[in-house]
Write an enzyme that holds these catalytic residues in place. Structure first.
Site, PDB file in Angstrom:
ATOM      1  N   THR A 131     -65.759   9.913  54.792  1.00 50.41           N
ATOM      2  CA  THR A 131     -66.682  11.018  54.497  1.00 50.41           C
ATOM      3  C   THR A 131     -66.067  11.862  53.378  1.00 50.41           C
ATOM      4  OG1 THR A 131     -65.662  12.741  55.883  1.00 50.41           O
ATOM      5  CG2 THR A 131     -67.191  11.209  56.967  1.00 50.41           C
ATOM      6  N   ASP A 132     -66.856  12.718  52.785  1.00 56.96           N
ATOM      7  CA  ASP A 132     -66.270  13.759  51.953  1.00 56.96           C
ATOM      8  C   ASP A 132     -65.946  14.943  52.879  1.00 56.96           C
ATOM      9  OD1 ASP A 132     -65.304  15.289  49.892  1.00 56.96           O
ATOM     10  OD2 ASP A 132     -67.009  15.000  48.565  1.00 56.96           O
ATOM     11  N   TRP A 133     -65.407  15.975  52.307  1.00 55.50           N
ATOM     12  CA  TRP A 133     -64.856  17.150  53.003  1.00 55.50           C
ATOM     13  C   TRP A 133     -65.844  17.725  54.040  1.00 55.50           C
ATOM     14  CZ3 TRP A 133     -59.988  19.247  52.083  1.00 55.50           C
ATOM     15  CH2 TRP A 133     -59.741  20.533  52.568  1.00 55.50           C
TER      16      TRP A 133
ATOM     17  N   ASP B 234     -67.973  16.627  56.016  1.00 53.46           N
ATOM     18  CA  ASP B 234     -69.387  16.258  55.935  1.00 53.46           C
ATOM     19  C   ASP B 234     -70.008  15.807  57.246  1.00 53.46           C
ATOM     20  OD1 ASP B 234     -70.206  17.070  53.457  1.00 53.46           O
ATOM     21  OD2 ASP B 234     -69.320  15.338  52.457  1.00 53.46           O
TER      22      ASP B 234
END
Ligand code: BGC
Length: 758
Positions: free
Chosen positions: A292-294, A296
């Site tokens: 995932t990104d930060w 998310d």
């Protein structure tokens, strides 16, 4: 005797180090789930009196012993430690990970344009500059050097390269990827993946690191122009253009991919099973790690509103295909994901698939054998060899957009005023992701490098160069804030000089803090140029910016314009060498430079996007305006193209066309030229793009030298994705063009197919 045995048992228990667990069958459910969770360093550290970060062993111990955390990211306090400090931090982390889990930790860092997060490392030009070189070798070599410096500090994983298509100039992350075209992004992404990981993805050696292609998929064209907000992208366009660079990266062996934080067509990408699992994993057979990104997963219930709580969000994301959760501050996922498995809401097979991918990546990186490296084995760290690469890359990336009356190059001995807010700062040469996330402390760490002013002093002689900025940034405020300008001072300083070098643009930023309300360059800066123009002295505009800011009203006031984008620590020297003519320009714009806010467009716009005024009562038009087109770039020499040839006039789907052209250096200086091959599908069942870049090659020619450049163009590359989602190559005429030369070829039959790529 009994006492002796007890002591030995206690010693053994406290020193107990797990045997390495390389196989998923050796892991408990808790250990498997821990492998899927990534936390930040800040969670388990403290800063000493000097602000130096040290691991708090008690806090760290809990994370590894109780929660079995598999991955850590980020520089402490999001600020670059020294290489020695990294050695200590990663050493501690790996010891704890091996002791409590028996599996090495996967440490990830945004080494986006060189050693973003290590003091004393090399900072290369940002990716937008790499794209402007149109030179795959620059991309590969800079990535390889970055990999070396990253592994030198025992970090085995970079969150790079960024392969979003920078197709909307308003978006704040334009500079992090390779411009607006999908082929350029694919080629540069492939080159960087090979540079970072090396040639054999199964064995990433001690000089290379794993990549994370990002941000999958369609992150770069938010409807509002603001970071991390929804995008609406036609499925055919997603497949044909946005997916292409990721496929190229996968083919080059990319070990991981990071997901787009926002939503496309109403569905958050982190919840999109079709994009994450069907397209990315099932269709291609890719066996890497999807992260995932930060935060998310959290965003699915706090921002996107598709989940009712964190547990629901986890269920959705993991079932959609996420393998690793960049939490990054909480261990909740460890508890909740276990419950979801026990309740049958996330199948064990999904957990096993994710963890196998993570273990495989750790194996391929050789982390089980060598969780850390020794800094002293990396003598090239931050040294001359990489500085030279950075300088050459920067010089090759700068784009000469205007040069009226050949005002450039400037002769030595000329008196020069260097002015504007970007004249004397290292911060704006580097942009975001430089020593800190927002790049706002760069001048503290990069004082040994030359600003534009300092570099001009070295190049033209201190006695010939004067500095008066007129407009300055407010370094204590937001990145876009400027101090009260003193334009009169700059005008006064222009008295007695021969040339004004006006360095304008932007200060550093990234991500959401980089959002804008107006793409037009600040009024102060435009007023500065207008006032200076009144002096009658020739002006060289230097554009130092992360995205193309609109400057239509001041371009006519300048005799020369150079777009240097974000060239990194060697950027000042590269520019000075180009201004004096010691180097030659060879960069080309990797994006369309807009001239008005209501005409943001890309080079491949469709004929129907532009309409002339019709006759009669219905007299409207839609004009596409551009300040400079994609691919624009002048040189101190000239090149002539001739003899465009293609080996077949008619072709079928499986043919490869050989297209060749003669290029001659018709000027008086050695120069490099990027030869760009475009195609146009004249009539198609879906509105065709006006033209598409299909290949490029950069060559160097001596004055008078002629070379034949030959391209092998698979006919399948001329296909588009149809309305039904199938690749389509239709019968009919295609125009191939290089420079102003064109030739026609004919496809004899229509074909369609549905594999993920062409
Ligand atoms: C950014 C990513 C980056 C990640 C980790 C996110 O906010 O969007 O590009 O890799 O943070 O630092």
């Amino acid at each position: 005797m009994r006492r002796f045995f007890i002591i030995i048992l206690v010693v053994l228990a406290t020193c107990h180090v797990q045997a390495a667990k390389t196989d998923i069958s050796q892991l408990t459910l808790e250990e498997k789930i821990g492998q899927m969770v990534q936390l930040v360093t800040d969670l388990f550290g403290t800063n000493d009196a000097k602000g130096v970060f040290h691991i708090d062993k008690t806090k760290a111990d809990t994370l590894f012993s109780k929660y079995k955390i598999g991955s850590i990211l980020n520089a402490p306090n999001t600020c670059a430690p020294t290489a020695q400090q990294w050695e200590e931090i990663i050493g501690d982390i790996q010891r704890l990970s091996m002791k409590h889990i028996g599996v090495p930790c996967l440490f990830g860092l945004d080494q986006n344009h060189g050693s973003t997060y290590t003091q004393g490392g090399t900072l290369f030009p940002q990716n937008i500059n790499v794209a402007a070189t149109f030179n795959r070798e620059v991309a590969r070599q800079c990535a390889e050097a970055t990999a070396y410096e990253t592994r030198a500090v025992s970090v085995p994983w970079t969150f790079s390269p960024t392969l979003d298509l920078g197709r909307d100039a308003r978006w704040p992350r334009i500079y992090e990827n390779f411009g607006e075209d999908c082929y350029v992004n694919a080629e540069m992404g492939k080159a960087q993946t090979l540079g970072f990981q090396g040639e054999d993805p199964n064995h990433v050696d001690e000089h290379h690191v794993a990549v994370s292609l990002k941000h999958y998929l369609g992150y770069s064209v938010p409807w509002s122009g603001k970071d991390r907000t929804p995008a609406y992208i036609a499925p055919a366009l997603l497949r044909e253009k946005f997916f292409a660079p990721f496929l190229a990266g996968i083919e080059a062996g990319a070990h991981s991919i990071m997901v787009n934080s926002a939503s496309i067509n109403g569905m958050p990408v982190h919840a999109n099973h079709e994009l994450l699992t069907t397209w990315l994993k099932e269709e291609t057979g890719w066996d890497g790690v999807l992260i995932t990104d930060w935060a998310d997963v959290n965003n699915l219930y706090t921002r996107e509103m598709v989940a009712k709580d964190k547990k629901d969000a986890l269920r959705i994301a993991i079932n959609a295909g996420i393998d690793m959760i960049m939490e990054p501050y909480s261990v909740d996922a460890c508890v909740l994901l276990k419950q979801l498995v026990e309740e049958g809401k996330v199948p064990m097979s999904r957990i096993d698939d994710a963890v196998s991918r993570i273990l495989r990546m750790k194996q391929r990186l050789g982390l089980f054998q060598h969780p850390t490296q020794r800094l002293k084995d990396y003598p090239k760290f931050g040294g001359e060899e990489f500085a030279k690469l950075a300088l050459e890359g920067a010089a090759e990336s700068m784009v000469l957009l205007k040069n009226e009356g050949n005002i450039l190059p400037m002769e030595k001995g000329k008196k020069i005023l260097v002015t504007g807010p970007n004249a004397n700062q290292m911060r704006c040469l580097n942009g975001g992701w430089s020593y800190t996330w927002q790049g706002n402390r760069t001048d503290e760490f990069a004082s040994q490098y030359n600003t534009i002013y300092e570099a001009c002093c070295h190049e033209f002689g201190e006695e010939n160069v004067r500095l008066c900025q007129g407009v300055t940034y407010n370094e204590k405020g937001q990145w876009w804030e400027e101090n009260e300008p003193d334009i009169d001072a700059a005008v006064r300083a222009a008295q007695g000089v021969d040339v004004i070098v006006a360095c304008i643009g932007e200060n550093s930023y990234t991500e959401t803090p980089g959002n804008l309300t107006d793409l037009t360059l600040s009024e102060n800066q435009r007023n500065l140029v207008k006032a200076l123009a009144k002096t009658g002295k020739p002006i060289v505009l230097v554009l130092n910016e992360g995205r193309p800011r609109i400057i239509a009203d001041i371009v006519p006031l300048a005799q020369a314009v150079v777009d240097i984008m974000l060239p990194g620590n060697e950027g000042g020297d590269a520019l000075a060498g180009l201004l004096s003519g010691r180097f030659n320009f060879s960069g080309r714009l990797p994006y369309t430079y807009p001239s008005e806010i209501n005409s943001l467009t890309n080079y491949d716009f469709k004929k129907s996007e532009e309409s002339a005024t019709m006759e009669g009562a219905y007299d409207y038009n839609a004009k596409i305006t551009q300040q400079w087109g994609f691919g624009t770039g002048l040189s101190y020499t000239t090149f002539e193209y001739g003899n465009l040839q293609v080996d077949k006039e008619h072709f079928t789907k499986d043919d490869v066309l050989t297209v060749s052209i003669d290029v001659t250096n018709s000027g008086g200086r050695t120069g490099k030229e990027s030869v760009l091959l475009y195609s146009s599908d004249l009539i198609a069942s879906m509105v065709p793009d006006g033209r598409r870049l299909r290949q490029f090659e950069k060559i160097e020619l001596q004055p008078g030298e002629k070379r034949t450049v030959s391209f092998s163009l698979p006919a399948r590359d001329l296909a588009f994705v149809g309305y039904d989602g199938r690749w389509t190559l239709e019968e009919g005429e295609f125009v191939l063009s290089i420079g102003r030369l064109t030739t026609k070829v004919v496809c004899d039959q229509t074909y369609t197919w549905d594999t993920p790529n062409r």
